[in-house]
Motif scaffolding. Structure first.
Motif, mmCIF file in Angstrom:
data_model
loop_
_atom_site.group_PDB
_atom_site.id
_atom_site.type_symbol
_atom_site.label_atom_id
_atom_site.label_comp_id
_atom_site.label_asym_id
_atom_site.label_seq_id
_atom_site.Cartn_x
_atom_site.Cartn_y
_atom_site.Cartn_z
ATOM 1 N N THR A 146 0.773 -1.126 0.158
ATOM 2 C CA THR A 146 -0.129 -0.067 -0.024
ATOM 3 C C THR A 146 0.868 1.358 0.005
ATOM 4 O O THR A 146 1.990 1.306 0.774
ATOM 5 N N ALA A 147 0.571 2.142 -1.022
ATOM 6 C CA ALA A 147 1.201 3.595 -0.812
ATOM 7 C C ALA A 147 0.663 4.213 0.185
ATOM 8 O O ALA A 147 -0.109 4.397 0.576
ATOM 9 N N ALA B 248 3.717 1.871 -7.296
ATOM 10 C CA ALA B 248 3.242 0.737 -8.152
ATOM 11 C C ALA B 248 4.197 -0.004 -8.841
ATOM 12 O O ALA B 248 4.084 -1.201 -9.191
ATOM 13 N N ASN B 249 5.370 0.661 -9.706
ATOM 14 C CA ASN B 249 6.228 -0.260 -10.437
ATOM 15 C C ASN B 249 7.061 -0.768 -9.701
ATOM 16 O O ASN B 249 7.248 -2.144 -10.263
ATOM 17 N N LYS C 80 4.780 -8.083 -6.611
ATOM 18 C CA LYS C 80 3.771 -8.017 -5.413
ATOM 19 C C LYS C 80 2.412 -7.450 -5.938
ATOM 20 O O LYS C 80 2.428 -6.578 -6.972
ATOM 21 N N GLN C 81 1.247 -7.459 -5.287
ATOM 22 C CA GLN C 81 0.151 -6.902 -5.407
ATOM 23 C C GLN C 81 -0.029 -5.655 -4.809
ATOM 24 O O GLN C 81 0.833 -5.324 -3.922
ATOM 25 N N LEU C 82 -1.166 -4.898 -5.096
ATOM 26 C CA LEU C 82 -1.153 -3.556 -4.736
ATOM 27 C C LEU C 82 -2.564 -3.233 -4.094
ATOM 28 O O LEU C 82 -3.577 -3.513 -4.828
ATOM 29 N N ARG C 83 -2.667 -2.663 -2.843
ATOM 30 C CA ARG C 83 -3.852 -1.942 -2.406
ATOM 31 C C ARG C 83 -3.802 -0.470 -2.571
ATOM 32 O O ARG C 83 -2.838 -0.027 -2.490
ATOM 33 N N GLY C 84 -4.954 0.098 -3.473
ATOM 34 C CA GLY C 84 -5.131 1.630 -3.701
ATOM 35 C C GLY C 84 -5.548 2.201 -2.332
ATOM 36 O O GLY C 84 -6.618 1.658 -1.825
#
Ligand code: XIL
Length: 297
Positions: free
Chosen positions: A41-42, A67-68, A75-79
């Motif tokens: 997560t950012a 994200a990159n 890895k997967q991403l949570r927004g």
């Protein structure tokens, strides 16, 4: 298993961490991040102030760095997050009414479109409910645009990225209480009326005690037909830290629709809190809390 992510994957779950873009150039940090976690997560870089600093002028440079890195490392991403009363850009803070509603919906559409296809789950709306006993909405400029602002945001997000799971995310909702019950009633209503919602995030910024109704709370949301996720877990350092981390992990594992856990940072020195609430100490050593989580996964 020897890492958090691999252990979580054994039951089909993920184990994530919040990351600031500035740490991605620190190899001691990314070594831990890459080894232990499979969801990112950012921490701030996809929020409204970061992504739309001037109205209509979007800046995805720092969000894209995260994200990159995630995608390059498998890895997967949570927004996190499309609409929130906090961390709004200055131009939005004093906006009201239909102008704000339109700006919010445009923001949701543009950001979700930019990241379309890359996001596992979006925190579409963050922290929209009031603390305390009312069970009602938090007052904010977004809330004052009309009570339907949350469902409007979810509909815009679904249209922009049909592949992402859409979550409502909040804090102090970790046990059964007036606030979590207010959210429960909203989710039940959304499901009944076909408003697109797929998941509820429980931030779980915790002190020294574990809410006794934690698992029952997750389960009652799951029983509405949504996934549940622990989205920002951190726990005050003290004699009970490892126990609380272990109990949260056990509760998630006991609820089949609890699909993953994210901790809000990697090392204590990078936490937004000053009470050493994470799984790794400031030198990157695994703490007792780390082993409590790993044992419970
Ligand atoms: C926090 C970040 O960790 C800090 O760096 C920033 O200064 C403030 O926001 N709930 C949320 C997160 O949903 O976005 C917040 O993150 C912590 C509380």
């Amino acid at each position: 298993e020897s890492t958090l992510g691999a252990a979580a994957e054994q039951s089909g779950r993920y184990f994530g961490a919040a990351v600031p873009a500035g740490r991605l150039s620190e190899s001691a940090y990314t070594t831990i991040l890459n080894r232990e976690f499979d969801m990112i997560t950012a921490e701030n870089e996809m929020k409204m102030d970061a992504t739309e600093p001037q109205q209509g002028q979007f800046n995805f440079s720092r969000g894209d760095q995260i994200a990159n890195w995630a995608l390059q490392n498998g890895k997967q991403l949570r927004g996190h997050t499309l609409a929130w009363h906090a961390q709004q850009p200055g131009w939005m803070q004093n906006m009201e009414g239909s102008q704000l509603r339109q700006a919010m919906l445009n923001h949701v559409t543009q950001v979700a479109t930019h990241y379309r296809g890359k996001i596992h789950s979006w925190d579409v709306v963050n922290e929209a409910f009031a603390d305390g006993g009312s069970g009602g909405r938090r007052d904010s400029n977004l809330q004052r645009t009309g009570n339907d602002w949350i469902e409007a945001a979810f509909r815009a997000a679904r249209a922009a990225d049909p592949g992402a799971k859409l979550c409502y995310n909040d804090y102090n909702t970790d046990g059964i209480n007036a606030k979590s019950t207010g959210i429960y009633n909203m989710v039940r209503d959304f499901k009944a009326r076909g408003v697109p919602i797929d998941c509820v995030g429980f931030q779980s910024h915790l002190g020294t005690s574990f809410p006794s109704s934690y698992q029952a709370n997750l389960q009652r949301f799951a029983d509405l037909g949504v996934d549940v996720q622990i989205t920002e877990l951190d726990v005050e350092q003290g004699n009970n830290q490892a126990n609380v981390y272990g109990a949260v992990t056990q509760a998630c594992l006991a609820v089949s629709r609890c699909t993953g856990i994210t901790v809000w940072g990697v090392r204590d020195d990078t936490s937004w809190r000053d009470d050493n609430p994470l799984l790794f100490d400031s030198s990157g050593n695994k703490k007792p809390a780390y082993y409590a989580v790993l044992d419970a996964l």
